[in-house]
Design an enzyme around this catalytic site. Structure first.
Site, PDB file in Angstrom:
ATOM      1  N   ASP A 109      14.278  -2.163   3.514  1.00 50.59           N
ATOM      2  CA  ASP A 109      13.598  -0.874   3.667  1.00 50.59           C
ATOM      3  C   ASP A 109      14.664   0.217   3.837  1.00 50.59           C
ATOM      4  O   ASP A 109      15.195   0.724   2.854  1.00 50.59           O
ATOM      5  CB  ASP A 109      12.655  -0.983   4.871  1.00 50.59           C
ATOM      6  N   LYS A 137      12.121  -1.888  -1.073  1.00 52.99           N
ATOM      7  CA  LYS A 137      11.273  -0.717  -0.780  1.00 52.99           C
ATOM      8  C   LYS A 137      12.201   0.485  -0.619  1.00 52.99           C
ATOM      9  O   LYS A 137      12.610   0.812   0.498  1.00 52.99           O
ATOM     10  CB  LYS A 137      10.481  -1.002   0.503  1.00 52.99           C
ATOM     11  N   PHE A 158       2.826  -0.719   3.836  1.00 50.93           N
ATOM     12  CA  PHE A 158       3.062  -1.773   4.811  1.00 50.93           C
ATOM     13  C   PHE A 158       2.566  -3.092   4.235  1.00 50.93           C
ATOM     14  O   PHE A 158       1.370  -3.263   4.009  1.00 50.93           O
ATOM     15  CB  PHE A 158       2.364  -1.456   6.132  1.00 50.93           C
ATOM     16  N   VAL A 159       3.498  -4.001   4.013  1.00 54.42           N
ATOM     17  CA  VAL A 159       3.171  -5.253   3.338  1.00 54.42           C
ATOM     18  C   VAL A 159       3.196  -6.412   4.329  1.00 54.42           C
ATOM     19  O   VAL A 159       4.088  -6.507   5.179  1.00 54.42           O
ATOM     20  CB  VAL A 159       4.178  -5.530   2.196  1.00 54.42           C
ATOM     21  N   ASP A 165       5.158  -9.901   8.425  1.00 51.32           N
ATOM     22  CA  ASP A 165       4.167  -9.830   9.508  1.00 51.32           C
ATOM     23  C   ASP A 165       3.728  -8.415   9.817  1.00 51.32           C
ATOM     24  O   ASP A 165       4.386  -7.434   9.476  1.00 51.32           O
ATOM     25  CB  ASP A 165       4.754 -10.425  10.785  1.00 51.32           C
TER      26      ASP A 165
END
Ligand code: PRP
Length: 185
Positions: A109, A137, A158-159, A165
């Site tokens: 990220d 990302k 948000f994956v 998780d």
């Protein structure tokens, strides 16, 4: 799959990549890695905990000799990580000196976590050091990283699932999904 969705469907927005899609992409990555490392042995460093699924599937898709080790770091927020207060929770079991190290992540990220890990690993003088991530990302990237293998590049969402998780849940979903916005609010 529908049974698994029963407990999750109140918070799941939509499936991003289903299990078959992920499996096919992992096979492609494994084939590319096997070609690139022909004649060498790969020492995989998987970053806990999110990478558990991808590393388990990826090593089965790699045909050159492979060994695996794990590293875990504290998951402080981005501000703390940027100020350098990342902490090693679990160090590697083995030396990486002179080995061909492939770091395996579930998602990159901001890049702060991996940047810290790469600094730590480079100091241990591996023969080579490359990065593989299931998800890239780039929307909030703060540090440019030389990512060699990417499964999927995704937008800012948000994956969860396939190791990823939300508050430690959903890692067991066999697919990747986005969470509903109101869950995160
Ligand atoms: C996730 C992921 C990476 C990191 C990426 O870990 O596994 O390690 O965040 O974020 P960054 O590029 O912004 O640093 P997380 O802290 O969620 O821990 P987990 O793997 O145990 O779920």
């Amino acid at each position: 799959m529908s049974k698994r969705l029963t407990f999750a469907d109140r918070e799941i927005d939509r499936t991003l990549f289903d299990a078959d899609h992920i499996h096919r992409r992992i096979l492609e990555l494994g084939a590319a890695i096997s070609r690139d490392y022909e004649g060498r042995e790969i020492h995989i460093v998987a970053v806990l905990k999110g990478s558990i699924m991808v590393v388990a599937d990826l090593i089965r898709a790699i045909t050159v000799p492979v060994s695996v080790d794990f590293i875990a770091i504290s998951s402080y927020g981005p501000e703390a990580r940027q100020s350098g207060s990342v902490r090693l929770l679990k160090d590697l079991d083995e030396s990486i000196e002179g080995r061909h190290v492939l770091v395996v992540e579930d998602v990159i990220d901001t890049g702060l976590t991996l940047s810290y890990i790469l600094r730590t690993l480079r100091a241990r003088r591996p023969a080579s050091l490359e990065i593989a991530t299931l998800l890239d990302k780039p929307a909030h990237r703060l540090i440019d990283l030389p990512i060699r293998y990417v499964g999927f590049t995704i937008p800012d969402c948000f994956v969860v699932g396939y190791g990823l998780d939300y508050q430690q849940r959903y890692r067991n979903l066999p697919f990747l999904a986005t969470l509903r916005g109101d869950v995160l609010a």
